[in-house]
Design a protein around this motif. Structure first.
Motif: not given
Length: 746
Positions: A643-648
């Motif tokens: 699992f990987s995630a990115n928030a900007r």
């Protein structure tokens, strides 16, 4: 990372058709009302109407990434994209778990990197090119039709700013901790009727970022990089000619790795310093791009040369005295030369209800490398170290050429590659709302290689390696292969959204191992690694409306003959063992999962973007390799977190008529991932959460910008690549970095 960063668009996570960038990368993306239109297919299409998955970082997103140091930092903005930084500087991208993690420049890359449409054939060229960028586009999944070989995971396209009348001129100076100095500038504009030019340059210097507890501070890595790019455009009567030239230089010092036997604090290493070497790396290239209308058709041509010269090295064992024995010390160096000539020509036509494209491509590559490994201080004339490298005696063979101890290993290799391809890529409207996209590519490769591996005795005598008495390590071989790859997709217009179903395949070339040549088998068929193939089925839905942008996709990849670096122990003359490694092929692997991106603009000036992927990538091994099949079967593929995630978040507001304030933050999360295919817990990196932020104030009159930034604000110390030798060694991440800059816009 270096970028002009002064574009007006916001960060977008979205989709464009597979291979779209190759059809017209320089045409770019533009905002039309509420939809972003991609003209990279030579057919303007809104993102929601095209099949295939890609992440797009535009100029504004790159501007907020201030403080980045290389291509590896792109992975912090791109869910489902990982970057293994072999040898501290060589970037290999992984997309959805696909792609070999390797430190050899001879190893093909699975996520093909293109700079202004020109293929970067090795994993050492990418980071030097990240300045004055207009945008970055990352295509996910095999790109066998338009990209051909070595795009089995996807493609990464770095697109610099084209010369135009607006110029977008700037000068920037920045300073940060670790004595970091950044200087960037670009100047361009109209120089005549239909003629434009642009000059961009960059310089970055930084002191060591890791603390060496056992020797010279410079073992913690020093940065000293310079780059310049010149471009000129002639645009008249619908035809245009664009010429680009670039030169980049890296004279820093690679960081030393850390051995897992050491008990060190965060961001510390232990090196006595005898492996420290000043880098002498130069990257250069020239390209000419032409577009010519021919009635209802358009002819496009891209002719390019890329080359580099590279000399660098580091402490190989990652500790001052492995197992308390200084004689086990090991250092290595690489001396490489590379040249690539390429040509691609495409003929395309748009018509009511679709478009067609036909193309041909050719490239010729020439690569040579000397790989040296020794113990202690090296005599540059005799190539004998001040102590004997522990692995050298095991390569001597049954008939030593000298009574003296074996001290050093040297491997020379040269490789030439000829690649020819013909391809077609077409879009047809089958019905009012139903569209078919289909393409095919035929690629032929002719790869020839030769080399030798020698050991140097303490008295200076040199002899060919003959480990296991299988014959002298000298020879050559030829690999010839012809491959058919392609893609097909159906997409259906739902009005406010678009659904698609696609299948695509691609392959990554086989080749020669550039590591130590132990015996004659190194150059025989048994010593080569074979091509790998990937076939991916993907279904997706994407759309936008009421301030929302979204995409959701599910994928399944059948990965055949994955290339992987296999670590095997072999016996030394004294009965101890050492780890030897080479690139080989596993039987198969599967990668499947779901991913999504969501963008939301709740109010004017505020952009929120979230991307996440759940990806299960596992090896399927039945035949014995490196000792047994069970050592790899069911293990995760390297650099493939589940699992990987990115928030900007980016907020811009006017504080006065001529002043704009911008504040941004970026968070990136990766679950545990493994550094090599053995899947051992001690060769893995636990969960990683990194944070970055930036704030800027732009005074439009008189055109001054002030900014502050921070990277790895959590000060996380994590592995960015690893390898087995004496124990296990890892290269480490940068600690918390921060800085400030002033920019002049004119």
């Amino acid at each position: 990372m270096k970028s002009s960063g002064y574009a007006a668009m916001s960060l977008v996570a979205c989709t464009i058709p597979a291979g779209a960038m190759a059809q017209g990368a320089d045409e770019g993306a533009r905002d039309e009302g509420d939809s972003i239109v991609i003209t990279a297919t030579r057919q303007p299409l809104t993102i929601e109407r095209v099949p295939g998955s890609v992440l797009l970082l535009d100029g504004a997103a790159l501007e907020q990434a201030e403080g980045f140091t290389g291509a590896e930092d792109l992975a912090d903005l791109l869910p489902g994209v990982e970057a293994a930084i072999a040898n501290g500087t060589q970037v290999a991208f992984q997309i959805r778990g696909i792609g070999a993690v390797d430190h050899q420049a001879l190893t093909p890359i699975a996520a093909a990197v293109y700079a202004d449409g020109v293929f970067q054939a090795t994993n050492v060229q990418t980071s030097a090119l990240l300045y004055d960028l207009e945008r970055v586009e990352v295509l996910k999944g095999p790109q066998g039709t338009l990209y051909g070989r070595n795009a089995s995971a996807g493609a990464v396209n770095l697109i610099s700013r084209r010369p135009d009348a607006e110029g977008a001129n700037y000068a920037r100076a920045g300073y940060g901790n670790f004595d970091r100095l950044d200087l960037d500038a670009a100047l361009g504009g109209r120089i005549g009727e239909g003629a434009y030019a642009r000059l961009a340059t960059t310089y970055v210097r930084r002191s060591p970022v890791l603390e060496n507890v056992a020797g010279p501070a410079e073992a913690g890595g020093e940065t000293d990089e310079f780059g310049v790019r010149v471009s000129a455009l002639l645009d008249r009567d619908g035809a245009n000619l664009l010429a680009r030239g670039h030169y980049e230089q890296d004279t820093g010092i690679n960081t030393m790795p850390r051995n897992d036997s050491l008990d060190l604090d965060k961001h510390q290493i232990e090196s006595v310093g005898d492996g420290i070497q000043n880098s002498d790396n130069a990257f250069y290239g020239f390209s000419v791009e032409a577009t010519l209308p021919l009635g209802e058709w358009e002819l496009f041509s891209l002719t390019a040369f890329e080359g580099y010269r590279q000399n660098y090295g580091f402490d190989f064992d990652g500790t001052a005295a492995p197992f308390g024995d200084p004689s086990l010390n090991a250092n290595l160096s690489y001396a490489r030369d590379f040249a690539q000539f390429s040509e691609e020509a495409r003929l395309s036509r748009q018509f009511t209800g679709g478009s067609v494209l036909f193309g041909v491509a050719a490239s010729l590559e020439d690569f040579s490398q000397r790989y040296t490994i020794w113990c202690g201080e090296l005599d540059p004339q005799t190539l004998v170290g001040s102590c004997n490298y522990v692995g050298a005696p095991g390569r001597v063979g049954p008939t030593p050429a000298s009574p003296a101890p074996a001290a050093t290993l040297v491997t020379d290799i040269a490789q030439e590659r000829l690649s020819l391809a013909a391809f077609t890529y077409n879009i047809f409207e089958l019905a009012e709302r139903l569209t078919l996209t289909a393409g095919m590519r035929l690629t032929h490769e002719d790869i020839s290689g030769e080399g030798e591996g020698i050991h140097v005795f303490r008295d200076g005598v040199r002899a060919l390696n003959d480990r296991d008495g299988l014959g002298p390590a000298k020879g050559g071989n030829v690999i010839q292969t012809t491959r058919l790859s392609g893609n097909a997709a159906l997409s259906y217009d739902l009005g406010a959204a678009n659904a698609y179903l696609s299948i695509a395949n691609g392959y990554k070339s086989g080749g020669f191992n550039g590591e130590i040549a132990n015996n004659a088998l190194h150059y025989a068929d048994e010593g080569l690694f074979a091509a790998e193939t990937v076939t991916t089925i993907e279904a997706g839905l994407k759309g936008r409306g009421a301030g929302l942008r979204y995409s959701l996709a599910g994928f399944y990849s059948d990965y055949r003959d994955p290339q992987a670096r296999i670590f095997v122990e072999f016996a030394l003359p004294d009965g101890s063992t050492i780890v030897s490694n080479s690139l080989s092929n596993l039987d198969a692997a599967k990668s499947y999962g779901i991913e999504g991106q969501l963008g939301w603009t709740p109010v004017r000036g505020l952009d929120l973007d979230l991307g996440a992927i759940w990806n299960r990538a596992r090896i399927r091994q039945e035949s014995a390799i490196g000792g047994n099949a069970e050592a790899y079967d069911g293990k995760p593929l390297p650099f493939a977190p589940d699992f990987s995630a990115n928030a900007r978040i980016l907020y811009k507001t006017r504080v006065s008529r001529d002043a704009e304030l911008a504040v941004s933050a970026n968070a990136n999360y990766r679950s545990r991932f493994y550094l090599d295919p053995a899947g051992l817990a001690e060769r893995s990196q636990g969960d990683v959460l990194t944070l970055a932020s930036r704030a800027s104030l732009t005074l439009e009159d008189p055109g001054i910008g002030l900014s502050i930034w921070g990277r790895n604000l959590t000060n996380r110390d994590y592995a960015i690549s690893g390898y087995g030798f004496i124990g296990y060694n890892t290269f480490r991440s940068d600690p918390r970095t921060f800085g400030a800059a002033v920019s002049f816009l004119f």
